[in-house]
Design an enzyme around this catalytic site. Structure first.
Site: not given
Ligand code: CAA
Length: 289
Positions: A121, A154
């Site tokens: 990252s 990316e």
């Molecule tokens: N892996 C696989 N599946 C997953 C999961 C995971 N870690 N977490 C949840 N799910 C599945 C689950 O089955 C869940 O359904 P249930 O709760 O019914 O079992 C389903 O996905 C949907 O989950 P949510 O209802 O929580 O989904 P949501 O519509 O609320 O979206 C989200 C969740 C996509 C995480 C959203 O909240 C989001 O976009 N958050 C921001 C995340 C973000 O910005 N990430 C980037 C971080 S920075 C990074 O990663 C870069 C780095 O280098 C550090």
């Protein structure tokens, strides 16, 4: 021009590695999942099984497709098991020397035309590539957390990356159902160059304005349309991961906003790393995670 792909390797089975493996087996690839720790492999398989089953229960995956996907998964603690892979994605701890050592070892295991990607990252893909004698086959493939839910990858072109390696990584990202964006190997690439200082600002604002984590999150969710607020996001990413990325970017860019806020450092020192330790800005019930 891209290379044919049928068997994918993933090295490192933490949160990101497990998520990437899930994408590979769901997309129909035979997938060799390597970690030196048997426990990490077991946890990853369990986690993947859980999320695939949830998809079947919710009707977003056909009945039986979860079992079929899991049959494509071959966990291993032996690096040599990656030998037959056409493409290996490394997702081990964010430590340049660990990654460089792994790439040097991988190169001796895989075939001469296999492509090697690092899911870093904030580290230099060029520097990881330079640890090998065939750096032209190395690219960056930066997935976002949680990998199965975040559409972006990316694809990072190192100084030495061959066109075939970059184009094959783009093709693989598409076959995993992701949307690739190709960029040069700059500190933090596109998203973290923006997101890391922004999250640092959010933590500083928490201290300066005296608001609660809940109110900070509410403000950014309702006032800026974030899908989850910064405190909840930092807990998801892991405070240690964020600290590491912030330090790496500050080290390279020397921009004050990149430097980790003292509160983040204190939280990491105290073991409050977010969801994975049960406490970060919020507390989590282990059974519910
Ligand atoms: N892996 C696989 N599946 C997953 C999961 C995971 N870690 N977490 C949840 N799910 C599945 C689950 O089955 C869940 O359904 P249930 O709760 O019914 O079992 C389903 O996905 C949907 O989950 P949510 O209802 O929580 O989904 P949501 O519509 O609320 O979206 C989200 C969740 C996509 C995480 C959203 O909240 C989001 O976009 N958050 C921001 C995340 C973000 O910005 N990430 C980037 C971080 S920075 C990074 O990663 C870069 C780095 O280098 C550090």
């Amino acid at each position: 021009m891209t290379r044919d792909l049928s068997r994918i390797g993933v090295a490192g089975l933490g949160t990101m590695g497990a998520g990437i493996v899930q994408l590979c087996v769901e997309a129909g690839f035979e997938t060799v999942a390597f970690d030196t720790s048997q426990a990490a492999g077991d946890r990853a398989a369990e986690r993947i099984g859980h999320f695939l089953k949830r998809k079947v229960e919710k009707g977003t995956l056909e009945a039986g497709a979860d079992v079929a996907a899991l049959e494509r998964l071959s966990p291993t603690t032996e690096l040599s098991a990656l030998a037959g892979c056409d493409f290996v994605i490394e997702a081990v701890f964010e430590d340049l020397e660990i990654k460089r050592a792994l790439f040097a070892a991988l190169e001796d295991v895989v075939s001469a035309d296999a492509i090697l990607a690092t899911n870093t990252s904030a580290l230099s893909v060029t520097s990881v590539a330079a640890a090998t004698a065939s750096p032209q086959r190395v690219v960056g493939m930066h997935f976002f957390n949680p990998a199965p839910l975040m559409a972006l990858v990316e694809v990072v072109r190192a100084e030495q990356s061959a066109v075939t390696a970059v184009e094959t990584a783009v093709e693989l990202a598409r076959r995993l159902g992701r949307q690739p964006v190709v960029c040069a190997d700059t500190p933090g690439f596109i998203v973290n160059r923006t997101l890391i200082p922004l999250l640092n600002d959010c933590v500083r604002i928490l201290d300066e304005t005296g608001v609660s984590a809940e109110d900070l999150d509410r403000a950014l969710e309702l006032g800026a349309g974030w899908p989850m607020g910064p405190a909840r996001l930092l807990d998801l990413v892991g405070l240690d991961i964020h600290l590491h990325a912030a330090e790496a970017l500050y080290g390279k860019l020397r921009e004050a906003r990149m430097a980790p806020p003292p509160r983040v450092v204190r939280m990491v020192d105290a073991g409050k790393l977010g969801r994975k330790t049960g406490e970060g800005f919020y507390r989590y019930d282990a059974a519910a995670e």
